[in-house]
Motif scaffolding. Sequence first.
Motif, PDB file in Angstrom:
ATOM      1  N   SER A  76     -15.941 -35.824  -6.516  1.00  0.00           N
ATOM      2  CA  SER A  76     -15.795 -35.457  -7.927  1.00  0.00           C
ATOM      3  C   SER A  76     -15.359 -33.999  -8.053  1.00  0.00           C
ATOM      4  O   SER A  76     -14.511 -33.663  -8.888  1.00  0.00           O
ATOM      5  N   ALA A  77     -15.930 -33.140  -7.223  1.00  0.00           N
ATOM      6  CA  ALA A  77     -15.548 -31.729  -7.229  1.00  0.00           C
ATOM      7  C   ALA A  77     -14.092 -31.564  -6.811  1.00  0.00           C
ATOM      8  O   ALA A  77     -13.326 -30.815  -7.448  1.00  0.00           O
ATOM      9  N   ILE A  78     -13.683 -32.260  -5.764  1.00  0.00           N
ATOM     10  CA  ILE A  78     -12.304 -32.167  -5.281  1.00  0.00           C
ATOM     11  C   ILE A  78     -11.319 -32.635  -6.344  1.00  0.00           C
ATOM     12  O   ILE A  78     -10.267 -32.023  -6.561  1.00  0.00           O
ATOM     13  N   ASN A  79     -11.660 -33.709  -7.034  1.00  0.00           N
ATOM     14  CA  ASN A  79     -10.762 -34.244  -8.067  1.00  0.00           C
ATOM     15  C   ASN A  79     -10.509 -33.224  -9.172  1.00  0.00           C
ATOM     16  O   ASN A  79      -9.383 -33.095  -9.662  1.00  0.00           O
ATOM     17  N   VAL A  80     -11.560 -32.497  -9.567  1.00  0.00           N
ATOM     18  CA  VAL A  80     -11.396 -31.485 -10.612  1.00  0.00           C
ATOM     19  C   VAL A  80     -10.654 -30.266 -10.078  1.00  0.00           C
ATOM     20  O   VAL A  80      -9.708 -29.767 -10.696  1.00  0.00           O
ATOM     21  N   LEU A  81     -11.042 -29.812  -8.906  1.00  0.00           N
ATOM     22  CA  LEU A  81     -10.447 -28.598  -8.344  1.00  0.00           C
ATOM     23  C   LEU A  81      -8.980 -28.776  -7.985  1.00  0.00           C
ATOM     24  O   LEU A  81      -8.187 -27.839  -8.091  1.00  0.00           O
ATOM     25  N   SER A  82      -8.609 -29.986  -7.557  1.00  0.00           N
ATOM     26  CA  SER A  82      -7.224 -30.214  -7.151  1.00  0.00           C
ATOM     27  C   SER A  82      -6.268 -30.248  -8.340  1.00  0.00           C
ATOM     28  O   SER A  82      -5.053 -30.195  -8.159  1.00  0.00           O
ATOM     29  N   VAL A  83      -6.806 -30.311  -9.547  1.00  0.00           N
ATOM     30  CA  VAL A  83      -5.964 -30.280 -10.755  1.00  0.00           C
ATOM     31  C   VAL A  83      -6.210 -28.970 -11.514  1.00  0.00           C
ATOM     32  O   VAL A  83      -5.381 -28.074 -11.539  1.00  0.00           O
ATOM     33  N   ALA A  84      -7.406 -28.840 -12.129  1.00  0.00           N
ATOM     34  CA  ALA A  84      -7.701 -27.653 -12.928  1.00  0.00           C
ATOM     35  C   ALA A  84      -7.817 -26.403 -12.062  1.00  0.00           C
ATOM     36  O   ALA A  84      -7.408 -25.314 -12.474  1.00  0.00           O
TER      37      ALA A  84
END
Length: 203
Positions: free
Chosen positions: A52-60
């Motif tokens: 979940s952290a990676i999904n957010v960090l890889s975009v925002a």
Amino acid sequence: MDFIRTITKCFDVDSTKLSARQEDVDFVRFIIENLSALEYKTQEEVLGVIRSAINVLSVAGMQMMEVLSPSDLMRQLGGPVEEQAVSTLEVMPTTTRTFEPFSMARASVILAMILLLKSYLKSTYGLSEEKCIKWVPGKKSAIGDKPAIRKIDRPLQWEKLPLATREILTPEDIKTQQDTFVQLWEADPVIAEPEEDIPMADV
């Protein structure tokens, strides 16, 4: 896993706005501190939070880096570096969008906290970046079925991110937070594409 999917929804930062209120910062910090202290039963649960952290960090997160330090982001992605001056005290321009500095700085605090949680869980449970990237939510795997055992017994601390625990009030605070975010990102960059929203299996 449904609980983890639900609680990590608070990680979402709109990459088109890159803005946050102080209440958002305080709430996300509360959730992250609890996630860091949670007694996980399997590595799948830990990996679910990290994913979940990676999904957010890889975009925002990458969008934030594009605004704050485009040359560093291009180096990480292996592309040509062009000099680009980015004002730290004025409204932030990128392509056709602008961002209010204080609100954007608060958003960067949230992203930095998520980045530190990811790093903390990886080191605490002995998980490599490669394992975290390759793990597929909802797909049974040997690594996911393993019990979650803490390798390091210490709480998550905010000494690397002082503005996680106090409000951003001045232009100097903005500059400090911008520099801190770039430093934390460079220490543990996220360049993977986010996974599609694959339903996780219940545990």
